[in-house]
Design an enzyme around this catalytic site. Structure first.
Site, PDB file in Angstrom:
ATOM      1  N   ASP A  13       0.802  -1.227   0.000  1.00  0.00           N
ATOM      2  CA  ASP A  13       0.000   0.000   0.000  1.00  0.00           C
ATOM      3  C   ASP A  13       0.839   1.285   0.000  1.00  0.00           C
ATOM      4  OD1 ASP A  13      -1.677  -2.219   0.968  1.00  0.00           O
ATOM      5  OD2 ASP A  13      -3.212  -0.680   1.115  1.00  0.00           O
ATOM      6  N   HIS A  14       1.808   1.365   0.902  1.00  0.00           N
ATOM      7  CA  HIS A  14       2.592   2.597   0.994  1.00  0.00           C
ATOM      8  C   HIS A  14       3.487   2.784  -0.238  1.00  0.00           C
ATOM      9  CE1 HIS A  14       1.588   3.720   5.187  1.00  0.00           C
ATOM     10  NE2 HIS A  14       1.321   2.436   5.283  1.00  0.00           N
TER      11      HIS A  14
END
Length: 846
Positions: free
Chosen positions: A582-583
């Site tokens: 995600d990041h």
């Protein structure tokens, strides 16, 4: 605007066309500069005569480095002898004609030639110089060596990977160094965008240690829904069994992973199980109660799925509203219909003139409906030297084709790179939150658009309260408006906001905004300069495009989960605690958004960017995918057995569950290690004279090293080995970051306060150390709808009476507060801030 005008032809310029980048990286950072090349930049790789060391990095097939091949496509390459005066002069001539230079912070060849960020900036003050190194260009670890395992250990990733009662488990691939490279691309474009607006160059000092701690699996960042807003700082000291968060269950032909988070998903799972009496109690609608009954649920799942195939499980899961994914191998991923339809892979010659083909991932992002993928194989040694030198006299930097800086460099209005830009943030959970946060930290006005009927899952918590640490991390520096987009008046108001905005972000299931009449086709009619960025699990097209976008399911579908396990223990999958990708995907999106904003300065037109989280994973596994394509079956889970030399791996230290990693890279490292541990006779043993011999006798060498490490504290032994030039790193836990001398020296962490949270929260400061850009502000994350009235008046021009009327009708929404609990709970199994019409929140101080 017609459909033909909306589409981007394959021969249209990519957004970074005209940008010129000089790439002196070798290994670390190469993927970041390749991403800039994917987006259209002219990236020129500068190598010494004969080529750089990364051309010889493992794995090698027929003498070709697959890592070099996957990380340097779309670039040009020149040879330059920097030991000569002529070579040095040519480098500075090249620097004068480029916009960005990315170079290792302390490469010996550059240092001996006197080439530094400072010397380059003195020669051209408007130049953006990004230096990248293992631990940064200052601090007590400045000269330490940070291999992939060292970074994973020290940046807190290793401590959360693995199963209880077993040694920690190194994640597969090169996730730390690849994530660092993409952080480097973000940093470079931020500094360049600042230059476009001010005329002022910058130096950015990127540390792989810090980037790994920020990007791969951040301890002080927003987490997934299953974390309930708790930061990793609050996790138990050991490696708790997190397998119940996203259960992996054996089925007839392999494994499937389930996602049962919301009450709605549990209701579907309960029906799918046949409504067993053991789970009929309504209390099982609570995620907390299901966690407590995880063992009973595990047994029920095993019985239910034992005779189902993976395909049948996925189909039935869709019918019952339970997100389900098969655990695929890399070979299965490469042959999947979805990735084939999306052209997620491309085949290239193994080398110039070779008949052998190698499959590699085909880019990270789509721009205006066109894949920004591989158009040119990695260059041969010196392939473009004559061409580049012939062009040099005619070069102009990309800034000359963009509009001049609108204001002087000292202007407060553009003190931060993205100040003056407005972003409408429809993003939810992790990747959505993080993308908006990255832009907000750099000065953009980011307005989170929320709706009571569909609350952001990242606001959920297992305990009462109006704010969680995770939400505070992920939404700092934003404001919030409550707006019902399913009401025609709400849609109209959103359209008005979009007419004033520069960027719209979303990560809904593909097609959601279009179904609301708020897709790009509609918004571009109001605002031709709008840039719309969407992120989804598997991309906006293809058979899997409508699947729910939960990170654990994406990891399973991309082959990562299959590799993230102990090789000799069936079912020992260990990626349940990670938040990857995600990041990382958020940074992929941020780079693409900034690229489109840079292009807009020339064209006055906006556009679309689409990020598939799955393709972020595939790109970071690019070397492994390439190897599997030429040697089928060769890429399997290796656990803590690091290939290439020995001793390498994880070694026990004095204390409770204390570990260190050591990675010997060759004969010199081995000799230094033998001396450091008091076993110089190992060097004279002919069995250990070569890397091949050491690997063959790995067990004996590992035992010798472990006998030494077990008697020493990890930080002590790591300092001793690093001083001897041997790559080593202690396994750090997130709470140890605040006492880490390197983080302290470089001011990596700062503190964030929030009126609804007790005490100060440690939080990351900035993506790099900039010499000319200020640190991000630290304004507290908003409650849902906290600034509704202010935004409605300031940007929508509504009168107080009109605002109150729309609040009463549920078109606008503001936060509900409770003096005891802070914020009322929503429906479903979440305890989350809820927004509601017509109720005023108590004013807070900031």
């Amino acid at each position: 605007m017609t459909a033909a005008q909306l589409a981007c032809p394959d021969d249209a310029p990519l957004p970074l066309a005209g940008l010129r980048v000089l790439d002196l990286t070798d290994g670390l950072g190469e993927l970041g500069t390749r991403y800039l090349a994917d987006l259209g930049a002219d990236v020129i790789r500068v190598e010494p005569p004969g080529g750089g060391p990364s051309r010889r990095s493992e794995p090698l097939v027929d003498g070709t480095s697959l890592r070099y091949l996957t990380h340097n496509a779309n670039k040009r390459a020149i040879e330059l002898d920097l030991s000569s005066n002529a070579g040095q002069q040519t480098l500075y001539r090249l620097a004068d004609g480029v916009d960005i230079i990315v170079l290792p912070a302390r490469a010996a060849e550059l240092a001996s030639a006197g080439v530094t960020a400072q010397s380059l900036r003195r020669a051209k003050p408007s130049l953006v110089v990004v230096t990248i190194s293992d631990f940064g260009d200052s601090g007590p670890y400045r000269d330490w060596i940070g291999t992939e395992p060292v970074l994973l250990a020290m940046a807190g990733v290793l401590s959360r990977s693995g199963l209880p009662g077993l040694p920690p488990l190194l994640p597969p691939g090169s996730l730390a160094t690849e994530s660092t490279a993409l952080q480097c691309a973000w940093v470079a474009l931020v500094a360049y965008f600042h230059r476009l607006r001010t005329g002022e160059g910058a130096h950015a000092d990127v540390s792989a240690y810090e980037a790994t701690a920020q990007v791969l699996d951040p301890g002080f960042g927003i987490g997934g829904s299953a974390t309930s807003g708790d930061p990793s700082l609050a996790w138990p000291r050991g490696r708790p069994d997190a397998s119940h968060l996203y259960p992996i269950v054996a089925c007839a032909d392999g494994w499937v992973r389930l996602c049962v988070l919301s009450a709605r998903q549990w209701a579907g799972m309960y029906r799918w199980l046949g409504e067993p009496a053991d789970f009929a109690d309504p209390s099982f609608a609570s995620l907390l109660n299901r966690h407590a009954a995880s063992e009973a649920l595990r047994l029920a799942y095993e019985r239910h799925f034992a005779n189902l195939t993976r395909d049948a499980a996925i189909a039935q899961g869709q019918q019952h509203g339970v997100p389900t994914a098969a655990l695929l191998t890399l070979s299965e991923v490469a042959e999947s219909e979805h990735f084939s339809d999306r052209r997620s892979f491309v085949e290239l010659p193994l080398a110039a003139g070779s008949d052998r083909r190698v499959r590699i991932p085909n880019g990270l992002v789509e721009v205006d409906g066109r894949r920004a993928g591989i158009v040119r194989a990695a260059p041969e040694v010196g392939e473009h030297t004559a061409q580049v030198l012939a062009e040099l006299a005619t070069w102009r930097t990309a800034e000359s084709t963009n509009e001049p800086a609108a204001q002087p460099a000292h202007s407060e209005a553009i003190r931060r790179p993205l100040s003056g830009l407005r972003v409408l943030d429809l993003g939810v959970i992790v990747v959505g939150a993080e993308l908006g946060r990255l832009l907000a930290d750099m000065g953009a006005e980011v307005i989170k658009v929320e709706n009571a009927a569909f609350p952001d899952g990242s606001r959920q918590a297992l305990k009462p309260g109006g704010m969680t640490a995770g939400f505070a991390f992920g939404h700092r520096n934003k404001t919030s408006i409550g707006l019902n987009l399913r009401d025609p008046r709400g849609k109209a108001l959103f359209g008005q906001l979009a007419a004033t905005a520069d960027v719209v972000l979303s990560n809904f299931k593909p097609g959601t905004l279009e179904s609301l009449g708020l897709g790009y086709r509609e918004l571009v009619q109001r605002n031709p300069g709008i840039v719309m960025a969407d992120s989804s699990a598997f991309g906006p097209t293809g058979p899997w495009s409508r699947r729910m976008g939960y990170g654990p399911l994406v990891r399973a579908s991309c082959g990562l989960t299959d590799l993230w396990r102990y090789p000799d223990i069936a079912g020992s999958f260990s990626d349940a605690s990670t938040i990857f990708p995600d990041h990382v995907a958020a940074r992929v999106g941020a780079v693409a958004v900034l690229a489109k904003l840079i292009e807009r300065r020339r064209t006055r037109r906006g556009g679309q960017v689409s990020v598939a989280q799955a393709e972020t994973i595939l790109t970071e596994l690019g070397t492994e995918i390439a190897l599997e394509s030429v040697r089928p079956g060769s890429v399997t889970a290796v656990g803590n057995t690091i290939t290439g030399d020995a001793p390498r791996g994880i070694f026990p230290c004095a204390g409770d569950d204390e570990w260190a990693v050591v990675t010997v890279r060759g004969d010199a490292d081995f000799a230094a290690l033998a001396t450091a541990i008091g076993r110089p006779e190992l060097v004279d043993d002919s069995r250990f004279a070569t890397g091949i011999g050491r690997v063959a006798n790995r067990t004996e060498l590992d035992a010798a090293l472990a006998a030494w490490t077990i008697r020493r504290a990890p930080r002590q032994l790591v300092g001793q080995l690093q001083a001897a030039g041997v790559p080593a790193g202690m396994m750090q836990r997130i709470p140890e970051f605040r006492g880490d001398p390197q983080f302290g020296h470089r001011r990596f962490l700062t503190e964030l306060s929030h009126p609804l949270l007790a005490g100060m929260l440690p939080t990351e400061r900035a993506p790099a150390r900039f010499d000319r850009l200020p640190d991000p502000e630290l304004r507290p994350a908003p409650l849902a709808g906290e600034q509704t009235r202010e935004i409605a008046g300031r940007l929508l021009g509504l009168t107080p009476d009109e605002i109150e009327s729309l609040l009463a009708d549920g078109v606008l929404e503001v936060a509900v507060t409770d003096p005891i609990r802070g914020v009322s709970s929503s429906s479903d199994d979440q305890v989350a801030p809820r927004i509601a019409p017509g109720i005023t929140r108590q004013r807070r101080t900031s």
